[in-house]
Design an enzyme around this catalytic site. Sequence first.
Site, PDB file in Angstrom:
ATOM      1  CB  THR A   1      -0.967   0.040   1.204  1.00 44.32           C
ATOM      2  OG1 THR A   1      -0.228   0.164   2.408  1.00 44.32           O
ATOM      3  CG2 THR A   1      -1.869  -1.172   1.218  1.00 44.32           C
TER       4      THR A   1
ATOM      5  CG  MET B   1       8.611  -6.903   6.747  1.00 43.45           C
ATOM      6  SD  MET B   1       8.854  -5.318   7.589  1.00 43.45           S
ATOM      7  CE  MET B   1       9.022  -5.852   9.266  1.00 43.45           C
TER       8      MET B   1
ATOM      9  CG  LEU C   1      18.635  -4.041   3.675  1.00 41.24           C
ATOM     10  CD1 LEU C   1      18.122  -2.680   3.215  1.00 41.24           C
ATOM     11  CD2 LEU C   1      18.834  -4.972   2.480  1.00 41.24           C
TER      12      LEU C   1
ATOM     13  CG  HIS D   1       9.398   2.276  12.372  1.00 45.44           C
ATOM     14  ND1 HIS D   1       9.700   0.931  12.390  1.00 45.44           N
ATOM     15  CD2 HIS D   1       9.026   2.590  13.631  1.00 45.44           C
ATOM     16  CE1 HIS D   1       9.521   0.456  13.608  1.00 45.44           C
ATOM     17  NE2 HIS D   1       9.109   1.445  14.391  1.00 45.44           N
TER      18      HIS D   1
HETATM   19  N1  LIG Z   1      20.546  -1.994   8.430  1.00 50.10           N
HETATM   20  C1  LIG Z   1      19.220  -1.724   8.369  1.00 50.10           C
HETATM   21  N2  LIG Z   1      18.419  -2.533   7.636  1.00 50.10           N
HETATM   22  C2  LIG Z   1      17.072  -2.301   7.594  1.00 50.10           C
HETATM   23  C3  LIG Z   1      16.233  -3.157   6.869  1.00 50.10           C
HETATM   24  C4  LIG Z   1      14.859  -2.979   6.872  1.00 50.10           C
HETATM   25  C5  LIG Z   1      14.294  -1.923   7.575  1.00 50.10           C
HETATM   26  C6  LIG Z   1      12.805  -1.783   7.590  1.00 50.10           C
HETATM   27  N3  LIG Z   1      12.311  -1.988   8.950  1.00 50.10           N
HETATM   28  C7  LIG Z   1      12.494  -3.195   9.628  1.00 50.10           C
HETATM   29  C8  LIG Z   1      12.693  -3.143  11.010  1.00 50.10           C
HETATM   30  C9  LIG Z   1      12.880  -4.328  11.727  1.00 50.10           C
HETATM   31  C10 LIG Z   1      12.896  -5.552  11.080  1.00 50.10           C
HETATM   32  C11 LIG Z   1      13.107  -6.820  11.866  1.00 50.10           C
HETATM   33  O1  LIG Z   1      13.639  -6.809  12.984  1.00 50.10           O
HETATM   34  N4  LIG Z   1      12.633  -7.952  11.261  1.00 50.10           N
HETATM   35  C12 LIG Z   1      12.779  -9.235  11.893  1.00 50.10           C
HETATM   36  C13 LIG Z   1      14.082  -9.869  11.417  1.00 50.10           C
HETATM   37  C14 LIG Z   1      14.059 -10.070   9.899  1.00 50.10           C
HETATM   38  C15 LIG Z   1      15.434 -10.511   9.403  1.00 50.10           C
HETATM   39  O2  LIG Z   1      15.957 -11.492   9.972  1.00 50.10           O
HETATM   40  O3  LIG Z   1      15.997  -9.833   8.495  1.00 50.10           O
HETATM   41  C16 LIG Z   1      12.696  -5.613   9.685  1.00 50.10           C
HETATM   42  C17 LIG Z   1      12.516  -4.423   8.958  1.00 50.10           C
HETATM   43  C18 LIG Z   1      15.102  -1.026   8.281  1.00 50.10           C
HETATM   44  C19 LIG Z   1      16.507  -1.215   8.300  1.00 50.10           C
HETATM   45  C20 LIG Z   1      17.407  -0.357   9.054  1.00 50.10           C
HETATM   46  O4  LIG Z   1      16.989   0.655   9.691  1.00 50.10           O
HETATM   47  N5  LIG Z   1      18.739  -0.649   9.048  1.00 50.10           N
HETATM   48  N1  LIG Z   2       6.816  -0.631   6.978  1.00 48.99           N
HETATM   49  C1  LIG Z   2       5.529  -1.143   7.376  1.00 48.99           C
HETATM   50  O1  LIG Z   2       5.098  -2.233   6.583  1.00 48.99           O
HETATM   51  C2  LIG Z   2       3.650  -2.247   6.598  1.00 48.99           C
HETATM   52  C3  LIG Z   2       3.122  -2.779   5.312  1.00 48.99           C
HETATM   53  O2  LIG Z   2       3.193  -1.791   4.369  1.00 48.99           O
HETATM   54  P1  LIG Z   2       2.654  -1.981   2.848  1.00 48.99           P
HETATM   55  O3  LIG Z   2       3.170  -3.312   2.343  1.00 48.99           O
HETATM   56  O4  LIG Z   2       1.124  -1.982   2.905  1.00 48.99           O
HETATM   57  O5  LIG Z   2       3.198  -0.795   2.134  1.00 48.99           O
HETATM   58  C4  LIG Z   2       3.223  -0.816   6.921  1.00 48.99           C
HETATM   59  O6  LIG Z   2       2.433  -0.830   8.085  1.00 48.99           O
HETATM   60  C5  LIG Z   2       4.518  -0.080   7.176  1.00 48.99           C
HETATM   61  O7  LIG Z   2       4.484   0.684   8.345  1.00 48.99           O
END
Ligand SMILES: Nc1nc2ccc(CNc3ccc(C(=O)NCCCC(=O)O)cc3)cc2c(=O)[nH]1
Ligand SMILES: N[C@@H]1O[C@H](COP(=O)(O)O)[C@@H](O)[C@H]1O
Length: 203
Positions: A12, A89, A92, A108
């Site tokens: 979305t 998700m 990186l 977020h």
């Molecule tokens: N290094 C870095 N990379 C990211 C990748 C995705 C997102 C999106 N927000 C996210 C924030 C948290 C997660 C998380 O903890 N997922 C469960 C573990 C998944 C896995 O094992 O990969 C995923 C996306 C943000 C970041 C960030 O702030 N810094």
């Molecule tokens: N980052 C998080 O992922 C969820 C799914 O987003 P979308 O796949 O509908 O864009 C959203 O709630 C956003 O906050």
Amino acid sequence: TRVAVLISGTGTNLQALMEQVKKPSSSAEIVMVISNRPGVMGLKRASMAGIQTRVVDHKLYGSRAEFDGTIDKVLEEFRVELVCLAGFMRILTGPFVRKWSGKMLNIHPSLLPSFKGVNAQKQALQAGVRVTGCTVHFVAEEVDAGAIVVQEAVPILVTDTEDSLSERIREAEHRAFPAALELVGSGAVKLRDDGRLVWNQSV
Ligand SMILES: Nc1nc2ccc(CNc3ccc(C(=O)NCCCC(=O)O)cc3)cc2c(=O)[nH]1
Ligand SMILES: N[C@@H]1O[C@H](COP(=O)(O)O)[C@@H](O)[C@H]1O
């Protein structure tokens, strides 16, 4: 500005970004959508809009470095200048994040620095706060800790469930992310080497 959007699901936020870049005032063009999961709705949304898509399935890679390296190759192939994580998700790796420092944004579903990590909406409900929201930030190695570009506040109602709150936050996301894309895509906002935001006032 040539933009790639990374997704893992519904898309979305991708939909909101696609609608934004179609406006004549927009300085951005979405040239690629990459999903780490096959068959998700976000891929269908991109194809419907005529945007090229790739699936880079993290389950097929032996390491995070190889997964990120494959994504990086696609980004280079399409001469991408700005990456938007929209419901993406997978964490990186440092080398990838450093390479794209100042050129990668994430959305977020809380007012960072409160409620980092997954299920931020549930964390806010359980914390009993009366206001939460969403945050668009530059992606830094430390998860959910990069310089904040745009935030929008969202009230929590006494009748709220995780679903009703998530829906209200998502509506805010669909305004905040396009706004942040334009700020960064137009050069109005940049990331300084010390990790702080710079607003570029002309003269
Ligand atoms: N290094 C870095 N990379 C990211 C990748 C995705 C997102 C999106 N927000 C996210 C924030 C948290 C997660 C998380 O903890 N997922 C469960 C573990 C998944 C896995 O094992 O990969 C995923 C996306 C943000 C970041 C960030 O702030 N810094
Ligand atoms: N980052 C998080 O992922 C969820 C799914 O987003 P979308 O796949 O509908 O864009 C959203 O709630 C956003 O906050």
